[in-house]
Scaffold this motif. Structure first.
Motif, PDB file in Angstrom:
ATOM      1  N   GLU A 166       0.826  -1.215   0.000  1.00 48.72           N
ATOM      2  CA  GLU A 166       0.000   0.000   0.000  1.00 48.72           C
ATOM      3  C   GLU A 166       0.860   1.265   0.000  1.00 48.72           C
ATOM      4  OE1 GLU A 166      -3.254   0.343  -0.353  1.00 48.72           O
ATOM      5  OE2 GLU A 166      -3.418  -1.834  -0.560  1.00 48.72           O
ATOM      6  N   TYR A 167       1.976   1.180   0.744  1.00 54.81           N
ATOM      7  CA  TYR A 167       2.824   2.367   0.893  1.00 54.81           C
ATOM      8  C   TYR A 167       3.817   2.550  -0.261  1.00 54.81           C
ATOM      9  CZ  TYR A 167       5.725  -1.393   2.815  1.00 54.81           C
ATOM     10  OH  TYR A 167       6.395  -2.569   2.985  1.00 54.81           O
ATOM     11  N   ASP A 168       3.862   1.631  -1.204  1.00 49.90           N
ATOM     12  CA  ASP A 168       4.824   1.767  -2.304  1.00 49.90           C
ATOM     13  C   ASP A 168       4.469   2.951  -3.209  1.00 49.90           C
ATOM     14  OD1 ASP A 168       7.015  -0.013  -2.211  1.00 49.90           O
ATOM     15  OD2 ASP A 168       5.680  -1.708  -2.636  1.00 49.90           O
ATOM     16  N   THR A 169       5.512   3.562  -3.747  1.00 53.97           N
ATOM     17  CA  THR A 169       5.351   4.590  -4.775  1.00 53.97           C
ATOM     18  C   THR A 169       5.967   4.014  -6.046  1.00 53.97           C
ATOM     19  OG1 THR A 169       7.518   5.514  -4.261  1.00 53.97           O
ATOM     20  CG2 THR A 169       5.626   6.453  -3.082  1.00 53.97           C
ATOM     21  N   ALA A 170       5.809   4.724  -7.145  1.00 56.89           N
ATOM     22  CA  ALA A 170       6.424   4.249  -8.395  1.00 56.89           C
ATOM     23  C   ALA A 170       7.938   4.120  -8.192  1.00 56.89           C
ATOM     24  CB  ALA A 170       6.104   5.218  -9.523  1.00 56.89           C
ATOM     25  N   GLU A 171       8.500   5.053  -7.420  1.00 54.30           N
ATOM     26  CA  GLU A 171       9.961   5.047  -7.203  1.00 54.30           C
ATOM     27  C   GLU A 171      10.385   3.872  -6.314  1.00 54.30           C
ATOM     28  OE1 GLU A 171       8.029   7.866  -6.810  1.00 54.30           O
ATOM     29  OE2 GLU A 171       8.639   8.531  -8.817  1.00 54.30           O
ATOM     30  N   SER A 172       9.625   3.665  -5.227  1.00 53.31           N
ATOM     31  CA  SER A 172      10.033   2.569  -4.329  1.00 53.31           C
ATOM     32  C   SER A 172       9.858   1.215  -5.025  1.00 53.31           C
ATOM     33  CB  SER A 172       9.275   2.616  -2.996  1.00 53.31           C
ATOM     34  OG  SER A 172       7.913   2.300  -3.178  1.00 53.31           O
ATOM     35  N   LEU A 173       8.835   1.133  -5.881  1.00 51.03           N
ATOM     36  CA  LEU A 173       8.635  -0.114  -6.625  1.00 51.03           C
ATOM     37  C   LEU A 173       9.808  -0.347  -7.578  1.00 51.03           C
ATOM     38  CD1 LEU A 173       6.985  -2.582  -7.438  1.00 51.03           C
ATOM     39  CD2 LEU A 173       5.753  -1.143  -9.062  1.00 51.03           C
ATOM     40  N   GLU A 174      10.239   0.720  -8.222  1.00 52.22           N
ATOM     41  CA  GLU A 174      11.369   0.607  -9.151  1.00 52.22           C
ATOM     42  C   GLU A 174      12.613   0.091  -8.411  1.00 52.22           C
ATOM     43  OE1 GLU A 174      11.800   3.992 -11.678  1.00 52.22           O
ATOM     44  OE2 GLU A 174      13.708   3.261 -12.459  1.00 52.22           O
ATOM     45  N   THR A 175      12.838   0.623  -7.224  1.00 50.14           N
ATOM     46  CA  THR A 175      13.995   0.179  -6.424  1.00 50.14           C
ATOM     47  C   THR A 175      13.870  -1.311  -6.100  1.00 50.14           C
ATOM     48  OG1 THR A 175      14.116   2.387  -5.483  1.00 50.14           O
ATOM     49  CG2 THR A 175      15.270   0.653  -4.275  1.00 50.14           C
TER      50      THR A 175
END
Ligand code: GRF
Length: 196
Positions: A166-175
């Protein structure tokens, strides 16, 4: 028999560097069967070029221009010359952002391997991480597959799931995706290339 590999990359080169670290720099006995013999970049100032030269000065790095389709034939001819010169067994795509022609791909059945940042067959093509995030899937992942003339549709070698929290962002997902890529690409290659 030792398998000689050429890496094709276009940009940042984190996967290329990771494979070089695993199979070359680290020199693990278990990986003696896999040799990274050369790297080819199709973008002149791609960071991958300097990164590889710095990390592994003994691996030859070639820049072969391929920005538009008009350059593809020349790129593929030059690439074939390098493949012959270095007796390459496998072509490893690591962030190579151009399409290889059907003719070229057909010459190397089960010898071209790619990593794609989604669970294929979902989210084929470019921007797969962003597409998965925007679609709202709860699970995505990384796929290592053979390259066939149809884009991102070749037989799957290895996959790993990445959960989108739920807390993921596009950036955190990319990482998270990149971290998984770095974990599974060497494992998948060892599975295929180290087998015989
Ligand atoms: C990776 O996400 C890979 O799956 C895709 O292109 C990206 C390349 O990243 N094919 P890098 O250049 O290896 O850092």
């Amino acid at each position: 028999m030792q398998k000689k590999c050429i890496i094709l990359a276009s940009g940042n080169g984190s996967n290329a560097l990771n494979l070089i670290h695993e199979f070359h720099t680290q020199g693990k006995a278990a990986f003696d069967k896999i040799n990274i013999s050369a790297v080819v970049a199709n973008v002149e100032n791609a960071p991958v070029i300097d990164k590889v030269r710095l990390a592994a000065p003994d691996i030859p790095v070639f820049f072969l221009p391929y920005a538009s389709v008009s350059e593809r034939e020349c790129f593929e001819n030059e690439l074939e010359n390098i493949i012959r010169k270095y007796s390459i067994n496998y072509i490893i795509l690591a962030g190579f952002m151009k399409i290889l022609s059907k003719e070229f791909v057909s010459k190397f059945p089960y010898k071209i391997i790619n990593i794609h940042p989604s669970l294929l067959p979902a989210f084929k093509g470019r921007d797969a991480i962003k597409k998965a995030f925007e679609y709202g899937v709860k699970y995505t992942g990384v796929t290592v597959h053979y390259v066939t003339p149809e884009i991102d549709a070749g037989p799957i070698i290895y996959q790993e799931v990445v959960k989108i929290e739920e807390y993921d962002t596009a950036e955190s997902l990319e990482t998270k995706i990149h971290k998984t890529e770095h974990k599974i690409y060497p494992v998948a290659l060892e599975k295929i290339l180290g087998a015989n």
